[in-house]
Design a protein around this motif. Sequence first.
Motif, mmCIF file in Angstrom:
data_model
loop_
_atom_site.group_PDB
_atom_site.id
_atom_site.type_symbol
_atom_site.label_atom_id
_atom_site.label_comp_id
_atom_site.label_asym_id
_atom_site.label_seq_id
_atom_site.Cartn_x
_atom_site.Cartn_y
_atom_site.Cartn_z
ATOM 1 N N GLU A 74 19.978 45.074 48.140
ATOM 2 C CA GLU A 74 19.978 45.514 49.540
ATOM 3 C C GLU A 74 19.234 44.542 50.450
ATOM 4 O OE1 GLU A 74 18.477 49.520 49.507
ATOM 5 O OE2 GLU A 74 20.320 50.327 48.663
ATOM 6 N N LEU A 75 19.416 43.249 50.177
ATOM 7 C CA LEU A 75 18.885 42.207 51.043
ATOM 8 C C LEU A 75 20.002 41.735 51.972
ATOM 9 C CD1 LEU A 75 16.914 40.124 48.356
ATOM 10 C CD2 LEU A 75 16.129 42.097 49.681
ATOM 11 N N ASP A 76 19.656 40.933 52.955
ATOM 12 C CA ASP A 76 20.638 40.433 53.918
ATOM 13 C C ASP A 76 21.191 39.095 53.421
ATOM 14 O OD1 ASP A 76 22.129 39.536 56.049
ATOM 15 O OD2 ASP A 76 20.665 40.138 57.568
ATOM 16 N N ALA A 77 22.433 39.120 52.975
ATOM 17 C CA ALA A 77 23.053 37.923 52.412
ATOM 18 C C ALA A 77 23.488 36.928 53.473
ATOM 19 C CB ALA A 77 24.256 38.312 51.553
ATOM 20 N N PRO A 100 19.015 33.616 56.009
ATOM 21 C CA PRO A 100 18.127 32.873 55.101
ATOM 22 C C PRO A 100 16.650 33.217 55.310
ATOM 23 C CG PRO A 100 18.895 31.442 56.859
ATOM 24 C CD PRO A 100 19.674 32.726 56.980
ATOM 25 N N PHE A 101 16.342 33.865 56.429
ATOM 26 C CA PHE A 101 14.952 34.235 56.721
ATOM 27 C C PHE A 101 14.736 35.740 56.568
ATOM 28 C CE2 PHE A 101 16.017 30.479 59.284
ATOM 29 C CZ PHE A 101 15.147 29.572 58.707
ATOM 30 N N GLY A 102 15.627 36.399 55.827
ATOM 31 C CA GLY A 102 15.510 37.834 55.631
ATOM 32 C C GLY A 102 14.172 38.221 55.020
ATOM 33 N N ASP A 103 13.605 39.300 55.522
ATOM 34 C CA ASP A 103 12.303 39.801 55.057
ATOM 35 C C ASP A 103 12.414 41.311 54.953
ATOM 36 O OD1 ASP A 103 9.666 40.427 54.538
ATOM 37 O OD2 ASP A 103 8.914 39.811 56.499
ATOM 38 N N LYS A 104 12.909 41.781 53.832
ATOM 39 C CA LYS A 104 13.235 43.196 53.677
ATOM 40 C C LYS A 104 12.027 44.097 53.899
ATOM 41 C CE LYS A 104 15.110 46.581 50.434
ATOM 42 N NZ LYS A 104 15.690 46.810 49.084
ATOM 43 N N GLY A 110 6.143 39.438 56.332
ATOM 44 C CA GLY A 110 5.952 38.095 56.862
ATOM 45 C C GLY A 110 6.386 36.983 55.937
ATOM 46 N N LEU A 111 6.821 37.332 54.740
ATOM 47 C CA LEU A 111 7.330 36.344 53.782
ATOM 48 C C LEU A 111 8.824 36.581 53.599
ATOM 49 C CD1 LEU A 111 4.592 36.601 50.993
ATOM 50 C CD2 LEU A 111 4.688 34.967 52.894
ATOM 51 N N THR A 112 9.610 35.526 53.578
ATOM 52 C CA THR A 112 11.039 35.716 53.365
ATOM 53 C C THR A 112 11.287 36.236 51.957
ATOM 54 O OG1 THR A 112 11.501 33.487 52.515
ATOM 55 C CG2 THR A 112 11.534 33.777 54.916
ATOM 56 N N ASP A 113 12.393 36.922 51.800
ATOM 57 C CA ASP A 113 12.753 37.452 50.487
ATOM 58 C C ASP A 113 12.834 36.334 49.450
ATOM 59 O OD1 ASP A 113 13.056 39.995 51.693
ATOM 60 O OD2 ASP A 113 15.120 39.511 52.253
ATOM 61 N N ALA A 114 13.437 35.217 49.849
ATOM 62 C CA ALA A 114 13.590 34.097 48.920
ATOM 63 C C ALA A 114 12.231 33.521 48.527
ATOM 64 C CB ALA A 114 14.464 33.014 49.536
ATOM 65 N N ASP A 115 11.323 33.361 49.486
ATOM 66 C CA ASP A 115 9.992 32.828 49.163
ATOM 67 C C ASP A 115 9.242 33.779 48.247
ATOM 68 O OD1 ASP A 115 10.415 30.534 50.594
ATOM 69 O OD2 ASP A 115 9.156 31.089 52.300
ATOM 70 N N GLU A 116 9.371 35.066 48.468
ATOM 71 C CA GLU A 116 8.688 36.013 47.590
ATOM 72 C C GLU A 116 9.206 35.880 46.162
ATOM 73 O OE1 GLU A 116 6.830 39.505 48.812
ATOM 74 O OE2 GLU A 116 8.153 39.790 50.527
ATOM 75 N N TYR A 117 10.515 35.705 46.046
ATOM 76 C CA TYR A 117 11.118 35.634 44.716
ATOM 77 C C TYR A 117 10.829 34.307 44.017
ATOM 78 C CZ TYR A 117 14.691 36.067 41.076
ATOM 79 O OH TYR A 117 15.337 36.138 39.874
ATOM 80 N N PHE A 118 10.994 33.205 44.740
ATOM 81 C CA PHE A 118 10.907 31.893 44.107
ATOM 82 C C PHE A 118 9.511 31.264 44.128
ATOM 83 C CE2 PHE A 118 15.516 31.835 45.317
ATOM 84 C CZ PHE A 118 16.024 31.727 44.030
ATOM 85 N N ILE A 119 8.749 31.509 45.171
ATOM 86 C CA ILE A 119 7.485 30.793 45.341
ATOM 87 C C ILE A 119 6.271 31.641 44.965
ATOM 88 C CG2 ILE A 119 5.973 29.627 47.001
ATOM 89 C CD1 ILE A 119 8.455 28.850 48.589
ATOM 90 N N PHE A 150 9.881 41.557 46.950
ATOM 91 C CA PHE A 150 10.496 41.440 48.285
ATOM 92 C C PHE A 150 10.780 42.793 48.915
ATOM 93 C CE2 PHE A 150 13.799 40.376 45.057
ATOM 94 C CZ PHE A 150 14.477 41.583 45.076
ATOM 95 N N ASP A 151 10.603 43.866 48.147
ATOM 96 C CA ASP A 151 10.827 45.195 48.707
ATOM 97 C C ASP A 151 9.547 46.024 48.752
ATOM 98 O OD1 ASP A 151 10.582 45.438 45.986
ATOM 99 O OD2 ASP A 151 12.421 46.609 45.706
ATOM 100 N N LEU A 152 8.389 45.344 48.633
ATOM 101 C CA LEU A 152 7.099 46.013 48.679
ATOM 102 C C LEU A 152 6.141 45.119 49.471
ATOM 103 C CD1 LEU A 152 5.650 48.533 47.516
ATOM 104 C CD2 LEU A 152 4.888 47.090 45.635
#
Length: 208
Positions: free
Chosen positions: A118-121, A124-128, A132-141, A146-148
Amino acid sequence: NEPTNPCTEDTDGDLVGDYDEGEVALTDPNNPDTDGDGLDDGQELFVWATDPLNPDTDGDGLDDLFEVVNGFDPLDFYGDFDGDGVTDADEILKWGTDPKNPDTDGDGLTDGFELTNELDALDPFGDKDGDGLTDADEYFIYGTYFDLPDSDFDGLSDGEEVFGTLNPWNAGVPSGPPGESTMPMDVDSDDDGLTAGEEVLIYGTDPN
């Protein structure tokens, strides 16, 4: 039925004989494209193996001609050209993502992963979780959720911990320049028995 031309075996010129159209394929010998999908009956029967009586052979909502022209499989309801786990039809008709690009927004997360979570495909700056952190940065970095918004439940959001936007010496008052980061996956960054949130928000001590 409209009569066919007795001077030719293929009145409509679709490369399917009049007899075969009338008695075998049950297509219209006077109409080269019986189902009106843009593909001649002969092409459907002999090239693509699609149904000349059905403009959408696989029933996925995309007509046969569209699928053929775009390189999709007109015979596969679950066709997934880019292998991202989302069918071509769903990408086009439901989500608006690119069926030929497994990561439409280029954030490193596949469309299938984003949609499943349920993220925004498309962003690229989606923050579910709004931390303040993008979903991708939370996952990869950062390895955060990304949902908490507060992955370690210490009272500080992941973004506040990563960017040090709360002043550790003034009980949670936003600092001027960013302060020192705490660890967003460690409830007690300095192992002193107090959570980072308690130190920053209650005691005004240094969480590091």
